[in-house]
Design a protein around this motif. Structure first.
Motif, PDB file in Angstrom:
ATOM      1  N   GLN A 153     -30.079  33.177  29.379  1.00 57.64           N
ATOM      2  CA  GLN A 153     -31.302  33.709  28.778  1.00 57.64           C
ATOM      3  C   GLN A 153     -31.829  32.806  27.678  1.00 57.64           C
ATOM      4  O   GLN A 153     -33.037  32.729  27.455  1.00 57.64           O
ATOM      5  N   GLU A 154     -30.920  32.115  27.005  1.00 61.66           N
ATOM      6  CA  GLU A 154     -31.313  31.207  25.927  1.00 61.66           C
ATOM      7  C   GLU A 154     -31.686  29.821  26.437  1.00 61.66           C
ATOM      8  O   GLU A 154     -32.007  28.926  25.662  1.00 61.66           O
ATOM      9  N   GLY A 155     -31.633  29.638  27.751  1.00 62.08           N
ATOM     10  CA  GLY A 155     -32.006  28.353  28.344  1.00 62.08           C
ATOM     11  C   GLY A 155     -30.914  27.308  28.294  1.00 62.08           C
ATOM     12  O   GLY A 155     -31.158  26.132  28.585  1.00 62.08           O
ATOM     13  N   LYS A 156     -29.697  27.715  27.959  1.00 55.40           N
ATOM     14  CA  LYS A 156     -28.575  26.782  27.891  1.00 55.40           C
ATOM     15  C   LYS A 156     -27.873  26.743  29.247  1.00 55.40           C
ATOM     16  O   LYS A 156     -26.722  27.152  29.401  1.00 55.40           O
ATOM     17  N   GLU A 157     -28.577  26.215  30.237  1.00 58.82           N
ATOM     18  CA  GLU A 157     -28.090  26.288  31.610  1.00 58.82           C
ATOM     19  C   GLU A 157     -26.833  25.476  31.852  1.00 58.82           C
ATOM     20  O   GLU A 157     -25.902  25.931  32.516  1.00 58.82           O
ATOM     21  N   SER A 158     -26.791  24.257  31.351  1.00 61.11           N
ATOM     22  CA  SER A 158     -25.607  23.420  31.575  1.00 61.11           C
ATOM     23  C   SER A 158     -24.381  24.031  30.899  1.00 61.11           C
ATOM     24  O   SER A 158     -23.282  24.015  31.468  1.00 61.11           O
ATOM     25  N   GLU A 159     -24.560  24.576  29.684  1.00 58.95           N
ATOM     26  CA  GLU A 159     -23.453  25.224  28.982  1.00 58.95           C
ATOM     27  C   GLU A 159     -22.985  26.454  29.752  1.00 58.95           C
ATOM     28  O   GLU A 159     -21.788  26.737  29.847  1.00 58.95           O
ATOM     29  N   CYS A 160     -23.946  27.174  30.331  1.00 64.52           N
ATOM     30  CA  CYS A 160     -23.621  28.368  31.106  1.00 64.52           C
ATOM     31  C   CYS A 160     -22.771  28.009  32.318  1.00 64.52           C
ATOM     32  O   CYS A 160     -21.749  28.656  32.586  1.00 64.52           O
ATOM     33  N   VAL A 161     -23.169  26.972  33.047  1.00 61.77           N
ATOM     34  CA  VAL A 161     -22.424  26.561  34.236  1.00 61.77           C
ATOM     35  C   VAL A 161     -21.022  26.085  33.860  1.00 61.77           C
ATOM     36  O   VAL A 161     -20.040  26.420  34.528  1.00 61.77           O
TER      37      VAL A 161
END
Length: 211
Positions: free
Chosen positions: A8-16
């Motif tokens: 939701q915060e746009g931290k896609e790489s961190e999420c993956v």
């Protein structure tokens, strides 16, 4: 969850990266989420082969839902709106004696009567926020079931839903409007715990649920 917050915060790489770490530690929810990410091409390049590898299963179509069994982890995966038994035969009947965990994807709305009864090796189950009803005897006789997490607010928890789950000591539940007779009979949950879990005020209200 932390992964959802990162997305939701746009931290896609961190999420993956977080999902991969959790998956490597054996968290089936993270593995399932990763498989969906690669299948949809969300946050990463679409890769159906990687998605299938993560799941380690081939889905089968049943009436109103799909299901598949990961033989390595002994996990039953289910996608669909209403999880029923499609007549008199449970689709995963041949696997009942080996299922250790069940992963139900978000979007399921109802778990039908006796859907998972007699899964004697089942140890834990997480029911997503979308589910509103757990049918009668849905988990009856799951004698090794220890932990149940119900993320959403149930409208109905059917009669004998967890009857005979002798090792059941932990239930996490937000709210249930209607709880059927003997829903928790034969479990290791005491009256005080049920009063707290079900948000009841009167100990007499518990009697029909555990006797």
């Amino acid at each position: 969850t932390l992964a959802t917050k990162m997305e939701q915060e746009g931290k896609e790489s961190e999420c993956v990266r977080y999902l991969w770490m959790a998956s490597d530690m054996g968290e089936m929810e993270a593995t399932a989420r990763l498989a969906e990410v690669y299948k949809q091409g969300k946050m990463v390049d679409k890769d159906r082969k990687e998605s299938k590898r993560l799941f380690g299963i081939v889905y089968q179509q049943a009436e109103g839902f799909k299901w598949g069994m990961n033989q390595e982890t002994k996990t039953l995966f289910i996608q669909g709106g209403n999880i029923g038994v499609g007549g008199n035969v449970i689709p995963w009947e041949d696997y009942k004696s080996s299922i250790k965990s069940i992963f139900i994807f978000e979007g399921a709305e109802e778990i039908g009567d006796r859907a998972f009864s007699g899964c004697t090796l089942l140890e834990d189950v997480i029911i997503p926020i979308s589910v509103r009803k757990v049918g009668a005897s849905a988990f009856e006789g799951c004698c090794n079931l220890e932990t149940v997490v119900i993320k959403g607010d149930l409208e109905v928890l059917g009669e004998r839903a967890f009857y005979g789950c002798a090792k059941l000591t932990t239930v996490k539940l937000n709210k249930t409007v209607e709880v059927g007779k003997d829903a928790f009979s034969g479990t290791s949950l005491d009256r005080r715990t049920l009063l707290r879990v079900l948000n009841l005020d009167d100990a007499e209200e518990v009697s029909d649920l555990v006797e």
